[in-house]
Scaffold this motif. Structure first.
Motif, short mmCIF file in Angstrom:
data_model
loop_
_atom_site.label_atom_id
_atom_site.label_comp_id
_atom_site.label_asym_id
_atom_site.label_seq_id
_atom_site.Cartn_x
_atom_site.Cartn_y
_atom_site.Cartn_z
N MET A 1 0.85 -1.07 0.16
CA MET A 1 -0.01 -0.33 0.10
C MET A 1 1.14 1.83 -0.40
SD MET A 1 -1.67 0.03 3.57
CE MET A 1 -0.74 0.32 5.41
N LEU A 2 1.88 0.83 0.44
CA LEU A 2 3.25 2.43 0.75
C LEU A 2 3.79 2.65 -0.92
CD1 LEU A 2 5.13 2.24 3.69
CD2 LEU A 2 3.53 3.25 3.62
N ILE A 3 3.95 1.83 -1.30
CA ILE A 3 4.03 1.50 -3.21
C ILE A 3 3.05 2.21 -4.22
CG2 ILE A 3 5.02 0.30 -5.09
CD1 ILE A 3 7.00 0.01 -2.53
N GLU A 4 1.77 2.32 -3.56
CA GLU A 4 0.41 2.38 -4.29
C GLU A 4 0.43 3.85 -4.48
OE1 GLU A 4 -2.74 -0.18 -2.85
OE2 GLU A 4 -1.15 -2.07 -4.11
N MET A 5 0.85 3.85 -2.87
CA MET A 5 0.52 5.42 -2.59
C MET A 5 1.20 6.33 -3.16
SD MET A 5 -0.26 5.43 1.73
CE MET A 5 0.60 7.25 1.76
N TYR A 6 2.73 6.02 -3.63
CA TYR A 6 3.48 6.12 -4.47
C TYR A 6 3.46 6.38 -5.40
CZ TYR A 6 8.25 7.96 -5.60
OH TYR A 6 9.22 8.94 -6.42
N SER A 7 3.64 5.53 -6.32
CA SER A 7 3.03 4.96 -7.69
C SER A 7 3.59 4.02 -8.11
CB SER A 7 4.21 5.86 -8.43
OG SER A 7 3.92 5.35 -10.13
N LEU A 8 2.76 3.05 -8.26
CA LEU A 8 2.97 1.03 -9.28
C LEU A 8 4.34 1.26 -10.25
CD1 LEU A 8 -0.09 -0.31 -9.88
CD2 LEU A 8 1.72 -1.01 -7.84
N PRO A 9 5.38 0.44 -9.34
CA PRO A 9 6.73 0.10 -10.43
C PRO A 9 6.08 -0.46 -12.21
CG PRO A 9 6.22 -1.81 -9.47
CD PRO A 9 5.58 -0.88 -8.40
N LYS A 10 7.14 0.56 -13.45
CA LYS A 10 6.44 -0.46 -13.99
C LYS A 10 6.31 -1.29 -14.49
CE LYS A 10 8.13 4.18 -16.59
NZ LYS A 10 8.82 5.46 -17.09
N TYR A 11 6.21 -2.29 -15.75
CA TYR A 11 6.11 -3.85 -15.52
C TYR A 11 7.25 -4.12 -15.55
CZ TYR A 11 5.27 -8.30 -18.08
OH TYR A 11 5.34 -9.92 -18.16
N ASP A 12 8.23 -3.44 -16.06
CA ASP A 12 9.61 -4.06 -15.88
C ASP A 12 10.69 -2.94 -16.15
OD1 ASP A 12 9.72 -1.60 -17.52
OD2 ASP A 12 10.79 -1.58 -19.55
#
Length: 663
Positions: A351-362
């Motif tokens: 959820m901390l990553i989602e609050m910031y921004s998800l990583p790109k697929y690669d």
């Protein structure tokens, strides 16, 4: 643990299996439907093989179901607001259901009939309220005339006229005095509420125009009472009618209250309809012909086998075609979603990553790399055995006794995990609700401040080094080896060299150690300056660019200083807790064990809230700014599988004992 590798699934099956397969996909919640009608390279096959096929419009079906959802919500609100509270309320308790179980619970319930019944009750209630409102308005109009002892409509005379009127209160005296100029005019004040004076006028019919002109000079307004009895009698009659309507309303409230038993079923039906709406929205995104349909979507590589088994169990094996493909480079750039795949203990930190921004697929998933640092930092900032135990007990009991929304459950699991380092750091600092236990702490927040400060900077140094290593690794994956050096490994060399030099100087490890540190740092400096110089077409611009990049060393100093907040928050939280204990300790014994206990609980509750909030916010900030800034870009697309809204229940895939599956 990393970003889940995705596969593009293609499903081809007869049209008569469309509903069954779509329900299975929705129940699994593992497939994100692709819109095959979007104009891009990956959808050229639609034009080639299905040139005449157009997306099917389901807006009417969606609108009808949304209207039913609105009716359900209105019915629930009406029942809760107007139903008799003595009747037991049966609100749906959140639970885990399969999609098949949800549909089964809905199908035995006659939703339309119940909604029509509730609508009738609502119309009756509105009718009663409307009648009460009219009667109250009528009573208010008659209130000022209740001392009038005649029936205005029955006053009949050919020579004399009775007229009721009102005039502003401040004009009444002047109006009354001026009326003395008309000796044939008789005035009687009925009621004065300090705003308006209500009065009756009796005068000769022959003076009607003269009286009308006279009254208009004072802005008097004529009043007509449409009653066939005296105002006081009419008010009594209205009161009787009001009592009768109120009694009807009480009886109706009991009848409405009985519908409180249906609230849980109404909520289940709403959940069913919301799931149905999601399926209708998905139906317009794939090819449908008279005899077959073609569906595409993105599924995690680890879920392919389960999805295949579930789909083949839903329809005969030989009647469904499944194909899994690797995403193309264009699809990776344009549409492949990011789905994180981490250990259950690490998963709440996504959820901390989602609050910031998800990583790109690669791109690298930073969650597992951030996880150990966040644990240490959070524990160090709260650092209290009592607070940690409270968190652990509260979250564990809640998770084992209640079913929560997935987001809420993840949030609780997050605090369940961070309670462990909070307890451990509480033992290190020897702090339990602001008090010391009978043992010597490993680190004293009063005597070992310098050691704690150096420890926080060391943690920061390690995390920055990990971030730079990940930056180098990212560039190596992209075959940008020189970028890996200048953006990652060279900075590691500089920081490690400076650390070795500082250790050699301050710890008296000898000049050789210090010189070794300088050499390592100079190698990093040279790499940052000369690699851009030799790779740039303009050697001068490359050299200047390298120098400018080297200027970034100042930001690393600021980053390391930022980690000192770990010490500040940890020490301040314990000091505040100890101060609260001291305040209550100064109270006389009588108050200390009565009001003092209540005050102590309230103050510690406040300190727990502030400590957890501070640790959460500052811990996240250290990840976002000091750590992610070294290697992380983000900007990935959220994985959005076909699923239910899960407004009232959680949808879970359940396997049957006979080996088959149900959604």
């Amino acid at each position: 643990m990393a970003v889940t590798k995705m596969k593009k699934l293609t499903v081809i099956a007869p049209k008569n299996h469309q509903a069954s397969l779509l329900k299975t996909i929705q129940g699994l919640q593992q497939l994100q439907i692709r819109d095959v009608f979007v104009q891009n390279v990956s959808n050229q096959w639609v034009k080639t093989y299905f040139k005449e096929v157009q997306p099917v419009d389901y807006q009417n079906e969606i609108a009808n179901n949304q209207q039913m959802v609105s009716k359900i919500n209105e019915a629930i609100q009406f029942i809760l607001h107007y139903g008799n509270l003595k009747q037991p309320k049966n609100v749906l308790k959140r639970q885990n259901l399969s999609l098949a179980e949800l549909e089964g619970l809905h199908e035995h319930f006659d939703l339309e009939a119940e909604l029509a019944n509730i609508q009738q009750l609502q119309e009756k209630w509105q009718s009663i309220e409307q009648n009460l409102r009219k009667l109250n308005e009528k009573e208010q109009d008659l209130f000022a005339w209740q001392k009038l002892d005649i029936i205005p409509n029955q006053f009949a005379s050919k020579q004399v006229r009775l007229q009721l009127a009102t005039v502003a209160s401040e004009n009444w005296l002047a109006f009354e005095q001026a009326s003395q100029q008309l000796p044939e005019l008789y005035l009687e004040l009925i009621y004065d509420d300090t705003k308006e004076a209500h009065f009756a006028m009796v005068y000769l019919e022959s003076l009607a125009e003269q009286v009308k002109h006279f009254a208009s000079q004072f802005s008097a307004v004529e009043v007509h009472l449409a009653i066939e009895q005296t105002p006081s009698q009419a008010i009594k009659q209205i009161d009787q009618q009001v009592k009768a309507l109120v009694q009807q309303q009480k009886e109706l409230a009991l009848e409405i209250g009985q519908k409180r038993q249906l609230i849980a079923q109404l909520q289940l039906s709403e959940e069913y309809l919301l799931a149905k709406i999601e399926r209708y929205q998905a139906l317009s995104q794939f090819v449908q012909t008279e005899h077959l349909f073609v569906l595409q979507g993105w599924v995690g590589q680890t879920d392919c086998q389960e999805l295949t088994q579930a789909l083949q169990n839903s329809v005969p094996y030989e009647e469904v075609y499944l194909s899994f493909e690797e995403p193309t480079a264009a699809e990776i750039q344009e549409e492949v979603p990011t789905k994180l795949n981490n250990h259950p203990i690490v998963r709440p930190f996504e959820m901390l990553i989602e609050m910031y921004s998800l990583p790109k697929y690669d791109e690298i998933d930073p969650t597992p790399w951030m996880f150990p640092f966040f644990l240490v930092f959070f524990g160090m900032m709260v650092a209290d055995i009592g607070y940690g135990v409270l968190m652990l007990v509260a979250t564990t009991v809640a998770l084992h006794t209640q079913v929560f929304k997935k987001g809420t459950e993840r949030f609780l699991r997050f605090f369940q995990v961070v309670s462990i380092p909070t307890i451990l750091w509480g033992f290190i600092y020897n702090s339990c609700f602001g008090e010391s236990l009978p043992y010597k702490p490993l680190l004293s927040t009063q005597e070992d401040v310098i050691q704690i400060l150096l420890l926080t900077v060391s943690f920061g140094f390690i995390q920055i080094m990990v971030g730079l290593a990940l930056a180098g690794y990212q560039n190596v994956k992209r075959n940008d080896y020189l970028g890996a050096i200048t953006n990652g490994f060279a900075w590691q060399a500089i920081l490690v060299g400076l650390a070795i030099y500082a250790a050699g100087t301050f710890l008296n490890l000898g000049t050789l150690v210090g010189q070794l540190g300088i050499v390592i740092a100079l190698i990093g400096v040279a790499s940052i300056i000369f690699i851009p110089t030799f790779t740039n077409k303009s050697k001068v611009l490359g050299f200047v660019g390298g120098l400018y990049q080297l200027y970034g060393i100042s930001s690393y100093i600021g980053d390391l200083v930022s980690y000192t907040r770990l010490m500040a928050l940890g020490i301040s939280g314990g000091a505040i807790a100890a101060a609260f204990n001291l305040i209550v300790g100064f109270m006389p014994p009588v108050f200390r064990f009565t009001i003092g206990l209540v005050l102590l609980v309230a103050l510690h509750a406040l300190n727990i809230f502030l400590s957890l909030l501070g640790a959460y916010v500052h811990g996240a900030r250290l990840q976002y700014v000091e750590f992610f800034g070294k290697f992380y870009e983000g900007g990935g697309k959220v994985f959005q599988p076909l699923k239910s809204a899960e407004k009232h229940v959680n949808i879970r895939w359940k396997k049957q004992n006979n080996g088959g599956n149900e959604s």
